[in-house]
Scaffold this active site. Structure first.
Site, PDB file in Angstrom:
ATOM      1  CD  GLU A  12     -25.225 -10.154 -14.022  1.00  0.00           C
ATOM      2  OE1 GLU A  12     -23.982 -10.160 -14.177  1.00  0.00           O
ATOM      3  OE2 GLU A  12     -25.976  -9.413 -14.683  1.00  0.00           O
ATOM      4  CG  ASP A  32     -28.321 -15.601 -21.697  1.00  0.00           C
ATOM      5  OD1 ASP A  32     -28.388 -15.677 -22.940  1.00  0.00           O
ATOM      6  OD2 ASP A  32     -27.399 -15.025 -21.110  1.00  0.00           O
ATOM      7  CG  HIS A  55     -22.367 -11.600 -17.076  1.00  0.00           C
ATOM      8  ND1 HIS A  55     -23.323 -10.609 -17.067  1.00  0.00           N
ATOM      9  CD2 HIS A  55     -21.974 -11.716 -18.376  1.00  0.00           C
ATOM     10  CE1 HIS A  55     -23.506 -10.169 -18.297  1.00  0.00           C
ATOM     11  NE2 HIS A  55     -22.694 -10.818 -19.108  1.00  0.00           N
ATOM     12  CG  ASN A 112     -20.549  -8.538 -14.385  1.00  0.00           C
ATOM     13  OD1 ASN A 112     -20.438  -9.363 -15.307  1.00  0.00           O
ATOM     14  ND2 ASN A 112     -21.709  -8.236 -13.834  1.00  0.00           N
TER      15      ASN A 112
HETATM   16  P1  PGA Z   1     -20.819  -9.008 -25.440  1.00  0.00           P
HETATM   17  O1  PGA Z   1     -21.476  -9.675 -24.178  1.00  0.00           O
HETATM   18  O2  PGA Z   1     -20.402 -10.115 -26.349  1.00  0.00           O
HETATM   19  O3  PGA Z   1     -21.917  -8.173 -26.040  1.00  0.00           O
HETATM   20  O4  PGA Z   1     -19.668  -8.194 -24.947  1.00  0.00           O
HETATM   21  C1  PGA Z   1     -20.902 -10.798 -23.607  1.00  0.00           C
HETATM   22  C2  PGA Z   1     -21.655 -11.181 -22.362  1.00  0.00           C
HETATM   23  O5  PGA Z   1     -22.190 -10.300 -21.681  1.00  0.00           O
HETATM   24  O6  PGA Z   1     -21.668 -12.384 -22.042  1.00  0.00           O
END
Ligand code: PGA
Length: 250
Positions: free
Chosen positions: A143, A67, A138, A136
């Site tokens: 999302e 992304d 995702h 959450n």
């Molecule tokens: P993080 O993010 O590794 O910074 O916890 C993971 C994500 O949001 O996919």
């Protein structure tokens, strides 16, 4: 889905790096899917260390990142292109022309999304996709509520994700509201998936994932539908997962 238990973040990072290095040494022209965020930073550190010490070559490797924020170009230190250059690509022998990250400043973001999926297809699909997980559930910027069939597309970020990511920005207002993300369907077409889950902040996400319920409101649960998905999680992330449930995955 298979679960590998790591002691802590360092152990998880080492295990993940070793997994990637072995695959790359065996298939030096493979196509890999990469992720950003705090979680894979340690793994990238180990890949760079291995490159310096053992010269594992990335010359024929192709990468596709999950992304990118809309509105940030590669020179912005919060863009995911900047992150990848900084943590990995500037330190290994990968050809920059083999690196793919959605362009967040394209004049035609819709065309950018369609081209991205097409390029993945032209490379024969992703052999091994690295994933983190959001609080959450995702994956990428898919999302809750994202269709499991979705393709690479423009998405609006939830307030939770914007708050989670605000720590990287000078001011929470600066967190972009939209991103381009590889779709759920695109991710699920990867031949193999490796998800990393680390730390107390991911306890609830780990518990939800390992409960085994498959639901588009918890995007990571799609991994249960994948034939070749591995999760590496550390003890801190697994604290709230009942022992009998853990056993079923080990
Ligand atoms: P993080 O993010 O590794 O910074 O916890 C993971 C994500 O949001 O996919």
């Amino acid at each position: 889905m298979k679960l590998i238990k790591a002691k802590d973040y360092e152990d998880l990072s080492k295990l993940a790096a070793t997994y990637f290095i072995k695959k790359i040494q065996y298939s030096p022209a493979m196509t890999i899917g990469l992720a950003t965020g705090s979680t894979p930073e340690g793994m990238y550190r180990y890949l760079v260390k291995d490159y310096k010490e053992n010269h594992t070559s990335y010359r024929n490797i192709t990468t596709f990142n999950l992304d990118e924020y809309i509105g940030l170009d590669g020179s912005n230190n919060n863009s995911y292109r900047f992150f990848m250059n900084n943590h990995l690509f500037n330190h290994i022998d990968i050809e920059k022309s083999n690196v793919h990250i959605p362009c967040g400043t394209s004049k035609d973001s819709l065309a950018e999304c369609a081209t991205y999926d097409q390029l993945i297809k032209e490379h024969g699909g992703i052999d091994l996709q690295l994933l983190g997980i959001g609080g959450n559930g995702h994956i990428g910027f898919n999302e809750p509520g994202s269709s499991f069939q979705s393709r690479t597309r423009i998405v609006e970020l939830t307030d939770k994700t914007r708050r989670d990511n605000a720590r990287f920005f000078n001011n929470p207002e600066e967190v972009p509201t939209e991103a381009i993300t590889m779709g759920m369907g695109t991710i699920l077409e990867s031949k193999e998936i490796l998800m990393l889950i680390s730390g107390e902040g991911k306890r609830e996400a780990a518990r939800m994932l390992l409960s085994g319920n498959v639901n588009e409101d918890f995007p990571a649960s799609a991994l249960h539908k994948h034939a070749n998905a591995i999760v590496i999680a550390d003890e801190a992330a697994l604290t709230d997962v009942p022992a009998d449930l853990l056993k079923a995955y080990l």
